[in-house]
Design an enzyme around this catalytic site. Structure first.
Site, PDB file in Angstrom:
ATOM      1  N   ILE A  89      71.397  -7.276  47.019  1.00 40.36           N
ATOM      2  CA  ILE A  89      70.278  -6.885  46.156  1.00 40.36           C
ATOM      3  C   ILE A  89      70.920  -6.150  44.982  1.00 40.36           C
ATOM      4  O   ILE A  89      71.767  -5.281  45.175  1.00 40.36           O
ATOM      5  CB  ILE A  89      69.259  -5.997  46.905  1.00 40.36           C
ATOM      6  CG1 ILE A  89      68.114  -5.513  46.000  1.00 40.36           C
ATOM      7  CG2 ILE A  89      69.912  -4.820  47.601  1.00 40.36           C
ATOM      8  CD1 ILE A  89      66.989  -4.773  46.774  1.00 40.36           C
ATOM      9  N   SER A  90      70.568  -6.521  43.762  1.00 41.46           N
ATOM     10  CA  SER A  90      71.192  -5.909  42.582  1.00 41.46           C
ATOM     11  C   SER A  90      70.922  -4.410  42.559  1.00 41.46           C
ATOM     12  O   SER A  90      69.886  -3.950  43.027  1.00 41.46           O
ATOM     13  CB  SER A  90      70.632  -6.524  41.296  1.00 41.46           C
ATOM     14  OG  SER A  90      70.884  -7.910  41.256  1.00 41.46           O
ATOM     15  N   GLN A  91      71.850  -3.642  41.976  1.00 43.14           N
ATOM     16  CA  GLN A  91      71.625  -2.198  41.927  1.00 43.14           C
ATOM     17  C   GLN A  91      70.543  -1.873  40.906  1.00 43.14           C
ATOM     18  O   GLN A  91      70.330  -2.615  39.944  1.00 43.14           O
ATOM     19  CB  GLN A  91      72.926  -1.448  41.676  1.00 43.14           C
ATOM     20  CG  GLN A  91      73.541  -1.601  40.336  1.00 43.14           C
ATOM     21  CD  GLN A  91      74.933  -0.966  40.333  1.00 43.14           C
ATOM     22  OE1 GLN A  91      75.917  -1.621  40.630  1.00 43.14           O
ATOM     23  NE2 GLN A  91      75.012   0.298  40.006  1.00 43.14           N
TER      24      GLN A  91
END
Ligand code: SAH
Length: 220
Positions: free
Chosen positions: A66-68
């Protein structure tokens, strides 16, 4: 079935994260409001709930992440989302980025190539109230039957600009795409605007790190 709980502690941590993003230079208050609304902890495996509101990427299984939050904030800001816009996302992953776009009023269409992630996220999204339609497929192909799109966001490192996605973008439409550095070291964030004559204007917005955009679908 996952229990979707969003308590005062979660809300407090999320508010702190938003304050940090603002301090770090995210200025679009509509983006910050959407990030403040979407319960990021729900998109992570339960063992990571404690970390959901720190600025880190996390494993979501199948070698994907999951992208930051700062990356989601940056990409979403570059898209300039207007309410009611049709947005195509490549790389559904956990579904978090798609929900942030939906919280801004976009109609989101999102493609994932890994079957298990697609199925898991579809189930989770079924329990939330965001307007996101998910598809299992190869993002390089886009969604010809739903074109044209006002905005396209790619959330994996792309080796080149997928021509079929440009075809599916409206005139004056915007695509935000992390493009592989020739050195092989991460990606540079690129914003492409499709001018009315069909040509592309290109702007760059610094370095990021994404998992690779791969071809075809996978079942693992
Ligand atoms: N937007 C996601 C981040 C996903 S990481 C989130 O908010 O959680 C990138 C995702 O892109 C991975 O799930 C990966 O499987 C997917 N992906 C990679 N290449 C793809 C392609 N060609 N088509 C669709 N999805 C792809």
């Amino acid at each position: 079935m996952k229990i979707v709980e969003d308590n005062y502690r979660h809300k407090g941590l999320r508010q702190q994260m938003v304050n940090q993003l603002r301090a770090d230079g995210i200025t679009d208050e509509r983006v910050l409001a959407a990030i403040n609304e979407v319960p990021r902890h729900v998109f992570l495996d339960s063992s990571f709930v404690e970390y959901a509101y720190s600025d880190q990427p996390f494993s979501i299984g199948s070698g994907q992440t999951i992208s930051q939050p700062s990356t989601v904030a940056a990409q979403t800001s570059l898209l300039s989302i207007g309410s009611g816009m049709k947005v195509l996302e490549i790389g559904t992953g956990s579904g978090y980025q798609a929900c942030v776009l939906s919280a801004m009023g976009a109609k989101v269409f999102s493609i994932e190539r890994q079957r298990n992630l697609y199925l898991r996220t579809k189930e989770l999204l079924g329990q939330l109230h965001y307007r996101v339609k998910t598809f299992l497929g190869d993002g390089y192909e886009g969604l010809p039957s739903y074109k044209p799109f006002d905005r396209i966001i790619i959330t994996a490192g792309a080796p080149y600009i997928p021509p079929k996605l440009i075809d599916q973008l409206k005139p004056n439409g915007i695509m935000v795409i992390p493009m592989d550095r020739p050195s092989g070291e991460g990606q540079v964030m690129v914003r492409l605007t499709k001018l009315p004559d069909g040509t592309l204007s290109r702007e760059e917005f610094g370095d990021f790190k994404f998992v690779p955009m791969l071809t075809g679908t996978a079942s693992d």
